[in-house]
Design a protein around this motif. Sequence first.
Motif, PDB file in Angstrom:
ATOM      1  N   GLU A 219       0.850  -1.190   0.000  1.00 24.37           N
ATOM      2  CA  GLU A 219       0.000   0.000   0.000  1.00 24.37           C
ATOM      3  C   GLU A 219       0.885   1.240   0.000  1.00 24.37           C
ATOM      4  O   GLU A 219       1.828   1.324   0.795  1.00 24.37           O
ATOM      5  N   VAL A 220       0.590   2.201  -0.877  1.00 19.39           N
ATOM      6  CA  VAL A 220       1.468   3.367  -1.003  1.00 19.39           C
ATOM      7  C   VAL A 220       0.760   4.686  -0.713  1.00 19.39           C
ATOM      8  O   VAL A 220       1.396   5.737  -0.752  1.00 19.39           O
ATOM      9  N   GLU A 221      -0.539   4.660  -0.428  1.00 14.01           N
ATOM     10  CA  GLU A 221      -1.272   5.917  -0.252  1.00 14.01           C
ATOM     11  C   GLU A 221      -1.542   6.269   1.205  1.00 14.01           C
ATOM     12  O   GLU A 221      -2.160   7.294   1.482  1.00 14.01           O
ATOM     13  N   GLY A 222      -1.130   5.420   2.137  1.00 11.93           N
ATOM     14  CA  GLY A 222      -1.254   5.753   3.550  1.00 11.93           C
ATOM     15  C   GLY A 222      -2.668   5.760   4.086  1.00 11.93           C
ATOM     16  O   GLY A 222      -2.948   6.401   5.110  1.00 11.93           O
ATOM     17  N   ARG A 223      -3.582   5.025   3.449  1.00  8.51           N
ATOM     18  CA  ARG A 223      -4.981   5.035   3.907  1.00  8.51           C
ATOM     19  C   ARG A 223      -5.318   3.846   4.803  1.00  8.51           C
ATOM     20  O   ARG A 223      -6.425   3.776   5.345  1.00  8.51           O
ATOM     21  N   GLN A 224      -4.410   2.886   4.934  1.00 11.22           N
ATOM     22  CA  GLN A 224      -4.644   1.675   5.719  1.00 11.22           C
ATOM     23  C   GLN A 224      -5.879   0.918   5.228  1.00 11.22           C
ATOM     24  O   GLN A 224      -6.580   0.258   6.012  1.00 11.22           O
ATOM     25  N   GLY A 225      -6.130   0.991   3.931  1.00  7.68           N
ATOM     26  CA  GLY A 225      -7.254   0.253   3.351  1.00  7.68           C
ATOM     27  C   GLY A 225      -7.037  -1.247   3.394  1.00  7.68           C
ATOM     28  O   GLY A 225      -7.990  -2.020   3.563  1.00  7.68           O
ATOM     29  N   ILE A 226      -5.798  -1.691   3.243  1.00 10.67           N
ATOM     30  CA  ILE A 226      -5.500  -3.122   3.267  1.00 10.67           C
ATOM     31  C   ILE A 226      -5.776  -3.694   4.656  1.00 10.67           C
ATOM     32  O   ILE A 226      -6.355  -4.780   4.793  1.00 10.67           O
ATOM     33  N   ALA A 227      -5.387  -2.979   5.695  1.00 14.45           N
ATOM     34  CA  ALA A 227      -5.632  -3.447   7.063  1.00 14.45           C
ATOM     35  C   ALA A 227      -7.120  -3.620   7.321  1.00 14.45           C
ATOM     36  O   ALA A 227      -7.550  -4.601   7.943  1.00 14.45           O
ATOM     37  N   ARG A 228      -7.926  -2.689   6.838  1.00 18.30           N
ATOM     38  CA  ARG A 228      -9.369  -2.802   7.039  1.00 18.30           C
ATOM     39  C   ARG A 228      -9.935  -4.003   6.295  1.00 18.30           C
ATOM     40  O   ARG A 228     -10.793  -4.722   6.816  1.00 18.30           O
ATOM     41  N   LEU A 229      -9.469  -4.229   5.075  1.00 16.73           N
ATOM     42  CA  LEU A 229      -9.986  -5.357   4.299  1.00 16.73           C
ATOM     43  C   LEU A 229      -9.669  -6.691   4.964  1.00 16.73           C
ATOM     44  O   LEU A 229     -10.504  -7.604   4.981  1.00 16.73           O
ATOM     45  N   PHE A 230      -8.461  -6.818   5.483  1.00 15.60           N
ATOM     46  CA  PHE A 230      -8.045  -8.074   6.094  1.00 15.60           C
ATOM     47  C   PHE A 230      -8.339  -8.124   7.598  1.00 15.60           C
ATOM     48  O   PHE A 230      -7.926  -9.064   8.268  1.00 15.60           O
ATOM     49  N   ASP A 231      -9.036  -7.096   8.097  1.00 16.98           N
ATOM     50  CA  ASP A 231      -9.468  -7.045   9.490  1.00 16.98           C
ATOM     51  C   ASP A 231      -8.294  -7.267  10.449  1.00 16.98           C
ATOM     52  O   ASP A 231      -8.319  -8.137  11.331  1.00 16.98           O
ATOM     53  N   CYS A 232      -7.266  -6.461  10.239  1.00 12.65           N
ATOM     54  CA  CYS A 232      -6.096  -6.552  11.100  1.00 12.65           C
ATOM     55  C   CYS A 232      -5.712  -5.145  11.562  1.00 12.65           C
ATOM     56  O   CYS A 232      -6.206  -4.153  11.013  1.00 12.65           O
ATOM     57  N   PRO A 233      -4.845  -5.018  12.581  1.00 13.00           N
ATOM     58  CA  PRO A 233      -4.434  -3.692  13.060  1.00 13.00           C
ATOM     59  C   PRO A 233      -3.740  -2.901  11.954  1.00 13.00           C
ATOM     60  O   PRO A 233      -3.267  -3.480  10.963  1.00 13.00           O
ATOM     61  N   PRO A 234      -3.666  -1.576  12.085  1.00 14.51           N
ATOM     62  CA  PRO A 234      -2.962  -0.763  11.095  1.00 14.51           C
ATOM     63  C   PRO A 234      -1.568  -1.298  10.821  1.00 14.51           C
ATOM     64  O   PRO A 234      -0.837  -1.682  11.739  1.00 14.51           O
ATOM     65  N   LEU A 235      -1.197  -1.322   9.534  1.00  8.17           N
ATOM     66  CA  LEU A 235       0.081  -1.905   9.144  1.00  8.17           C
ATOM     67  C   LEU A 235       1.229  -0.945   9.417  1.00  8.17           C
ATOM     68  O   LEU A 235       1.152   0.233   9.066  1.00  8.17           O
ATOM     69  N   PRO A 236       2.306  -1.435  10.016  1.00 10.38           N
ATOM     70  CA  PRO A 236       3.500  -0.615  10.193  1.00 10.38           C
ATOM     71  C   PRO A 236       4.368  -0.695   8.934  1.00 10.38           C
ATOM     72  O   PRO A 236       3.999  -1.358   7.957  1.00 10.38           O
ATOM     73  N   TYR A 237       5.506  -0.009   8.980  1.00  4.88           N
ATOM     74  CA  TYR A 237       6.461  -0.144   7.877  1.00  4.88           C
ATOM     75  C   TYR A 237       7.235  -1.441   8.090  1.00  4.88           C
ATOM     76  O   TYR A 237       8.403  -1.442   8.478  1.00  4.88           O
ATOM     77  N   GLU A 238       6.537  -2.535   7.862  1.00  5.77           N
ATOM     78  CA  GLU A 238       7.092  -3.856   8.137  1.00  5.77           C
ATOM     79  C   GLU A 238       6.252  -4.884   7.388  1.00  5.77           C
ATOM     80  O   GLU A 238       5.018  -4.817   7.398  1.00  5.77           O
ATOM     81  N   GLU A 239       6.896  -5.813   6.741  1.00  2.90           N
ATOM     82  CA  GLU A 239       6.176  -6.845   5.994  1.00  2.90           C
ATOM     83  C   GLU A 239       5.678  -7.907   6.960  1.00  2.90           C
ATOM     84  O   GLU A 239       6.460  -8.496   7.697  1.00  2.90           O
ATOM     85  N   ARG A 240       4.363  -8.139   6.954  1.00  2.47           N
ATOM     86  CA  ARG A 240       3.791  -9.139   7.853  1.00  2.47           C
ATOM     87  C   ARG A 240       2.657  -9.880   7.169  1.00  2.47           C
ATOM     88  O   ARG A 240       1.974  -9.337   6.304  1.00  2.47           O
ATOM     89  N   ARG A 241       2.479 -11.133   7.568  1.00  2.00           N
ATOM     90  CA  ARG A 241       1.442 -11.950   6.944  1.00  2.00           C
ATOM     91  C   ARG A 241       0.067 -11.489   7.392  1.00  2.00           C
ATOM     92  O   ARG A 241      -0.173 -11.274   8.579  1.00  2.00           O
ATOM     93  N   VAL A 242      -0.854 -11.368   6.429  1.00  2.00           N
ATOM     94  CA  VAL A 242      -2.212 -10.935   6.746  1.00  2.00           C
ATOM     95  C   VAL A 242      -3.259 -11.968   6.359  1.00  2.00           C
ATOM     96  O   VAL A 242      -4.412 -11.869   6.787  1.00  2.00           O
TER      97      VAL A 242
END
Length: 339
Positions: free
Chosen positions: A46-69
């Motif tokens: 994700e490059v726009e800083g909206r945390q849309g991916i975190a909401r879709l996968f129902d997980c906490p806001p993503l840090p600058y770190e690669e993690r399995r979702v």
Amino acid sequence: MSARDSDWDGVRLHVVTGKGGTGKTTLAASLALALASGGGKVLLVEVEGRQGIARLFDCPPLPYEERRVAVAPDGGDVHALAVDPEAALLEYLEMFYSARRAGQALTRFGVVDFATTIAPGMRDVLLTGKATEAARRRVRRDRTRRGEDNAPFVYDAVVIDAPPTGRIAQFLNVNAEIAGLAKVGPIRNHADRVMEVIRSPETTVHFATVLEEMPVQECLDGIDEVRGAGLNVGSIMINMVQSPLLDADLLAAAPSEVDVEQLTRGLKAAGLDATESTVTQLSAELVEHARRLSVEEGMRKRLLAADRPHYELPSLTDDMDLAALYHLAGALRDQGAAA
């Protein structure tokens, strides 16, 4: 990974763009799931800083770190990364100048925010640089062994939830502009490496759209712009497609007329309300439904004229959740978007 061929064998970096409201982030996430199916490992960026991916996968806001979702169908993993320009700049300074401490000092004074605000191209350089680095990253081996360059890639594919269509060519081509300004040195070398990945056959740009006039026109304009920039156009993902509610013959006649008597008889035969007001309302809805489908078919023909692989994703009435993402990923796989 499955042995079945897909439309994108050999592509490692998938860039997903689209006009706002077309479900771009949802389709990027669904594509990542589809590509990981059967044992793959995919990074969703994700490059726009909206945390849309975190909401879709129902997980906490993503840090600058690669993690399995998510775990993909039939095995495989989807990892996610929200790229933070400030953290990416510190990483960039450390990588090329061994100056991370200096970068942290700049951060404390707000210089990083200032630089990326007055020079938005710098932000895009950092974002694209991080995504392409992940796409070409290989598993580390013991450096005493030979064949480091032949080590397997960390990720089978990287999917970028990219900026909207109107900005996609500029976003992807920013390093070419940087390379034109910096003739020599690490900045030029970095820009060249990024553009080498972006312009290679391993990178393609997918366009999300819906069957409406403005999104379709923006999609077609974006395809022309991306081609004009010398980049590879991937697929057209037609989102939120609604299935016809009636048979083709009835729909073909509906825009001009509705047989009120036949509709009344049908309602009575089904034991439903067949009053004049009900028949009038249903007739109007039938005409509107048929007109909308006729317009959508015209939009579909315009998109198909672009001569690119296309996928149609159904309109889902429920709220978008992980189950819905799996459903859309399955639809993409069934249509050849992933093996």
